[in-house]
Design an enzyme around this catalytic site. Structure first.
Site, PDB file in Angstrom:
ATOM      1  N   HIS A   1      27.226 -52.238  73.916  1.00 39.27           N
ATOM      2  CA  HIS A   1      27.472 -51.351  72.783  1.00 39.27           C
ATOM      3  C   HIS A   1      27.886 -49.962  73.263  1.00 39.27           C
ATOM      4  CE1 HIS A   1      25.215 -54.417  70.454  1.00 39.27           C
ATOM      5  NE2 HIS A   1      25.945 -53.971  69.455  1.00 39.27           N
TER       6      HIS A   1
ATOM      7  N   LYS B   1      24.363 -45.715  70.845  1.00 37.38           N
ATOM      8  CA  LYS B   1      23.376 -46.620  70.255  1.00 37.38           C
ATOM      9  C   LYS B   1      21.993 -46.274  70.799  1.00 37.38           C
ATOM     10  CE  LYS B   1      22.474 -51.497  69.232  1.00 37.38           C
ATOM     11  NZ  LYS B   1      22.279 -51.192  67.795  1.00 37.38           N
TER      12      LYS B   1
END
Length: 272
Positions: free
Chosen positions: A158, A162
């Site tokens: 990600h 995040k």
């Protein structure tokens, strides 16, 4: 469904919140009934379209969620655990379908959301995409077919902003693998390896997290044995796919009995 349904977006200033507003504007069966942000946010009182840098759309950002929920048929919520738990109770009071994409929920959070689902439809998923939910089904089936000679590792990638790890999707895939094997994920989960960890424990389900750049979301489920590996993979390149999945869930829930559902139910993939 012949009439449009009103949808409230919580956390509207966030990336997913703004994406949801844009997707609702294009949807033939729904309209934006409300936009919610936390008290004190700069957007409160502004037209959400203007706040997003576009034209006014006639919906002001509010900090009173219950008032907004009472005027809508669905609430779509990609926020934070504490906010989501509070919204679940309010959505239940309003009898609005509550679509939850929030990750990082604790067992206590889930119990509270489960209680709210006795009064209204809750659709909760670590990932709203069709592809990921198909991957979940495949992971369960492959895990059921292979014995513990195959180590299972869930690898997720990600963007660098995040804040939680493993991702909600990774945990969803880990749960699917554990279900396929007939074990409790809490007893076999292996994550956060660092230092002299020793050999891998047979039967464990491992998690690895990568954070970098602007990666939207990639997930691999690797089944590794001596001499061979099976890798199931999903790559998301457009965040809008999560928004579209959430809208699909909001529509699906309109004629359902109160309860706690997930995207497998929405997509007709549940084996329950």
């Amino acid at each position: 469904m012949s009439e449009e349904i009103g949808v409230v977006v919580t956390g509207v200033s966030g990336r997913m919140g703004q994406m949801l507003v844009s997707e609702i504007a294009k949807h033939p069966k729904m309209y934006l009934a409300g936009a919610v942000e936390r008290a004190g946010h700069d957007w409160i009182g502004q037209d959400v379209g203007s706040a997003m840098g576009g034209a006014s759309i006639g919906v002001l950002v509010a900090d009173d969620p219950l008032d907004c929920f009472a005027r809508a048929q669905a609430v779509i919520d990609f926020t934070a655990p504490a906010a989501t738990v509070a919204y679940a109770e309010l959505a239940a009071q309003a009898r609005a379908v509550h679509v939850i994409g929030t990750t990082g929920l604790s067992d206590d959070d889930l119990k509270k959301i489960k209680a709210a689902s006795r009064h209204a439809v809750v659709v909760r998923a670590g990932n709203m995409s069709l592809g990921v939910n198909l991957l979940t089904v495949l992971t369960r089936k492959v895990a059921a077919a292979l014995d513990e000679d195959f180590d299972i590792e869930v690898i997720e990638y990600h963007h660098n902003q995040k804040v939680d790890a493993p991702s909600g999707t990774a945990l969803m895939l880990g749960e699917a693998a554990a279900t396929g094997r007939g074990v409790d994920l809490r007893e076999v989960s292996d994550s956060g390896r660092d230092g002299l960890t020793g050999a891998r424990t047979r039967g464990d389900i491992g998690f690895s997290a990568v954070r970098g750049g602007d990666i939207v979301g990639e997930h691999d489920v690797m089944f590794a044995a001596q001499g061979e590996r099976i890798i199931l993979r999903h790559v998301a390149s457009d965040r809008a796919l999560f928004a579209r999945g959430a809208l699909k869930a909001a529509l699906w829930g309109q004629d359902k009995a109160p309860g706690d559902y997930d995207m497998l139910d929405v997509l007709g993939l549940s084996e329950d």
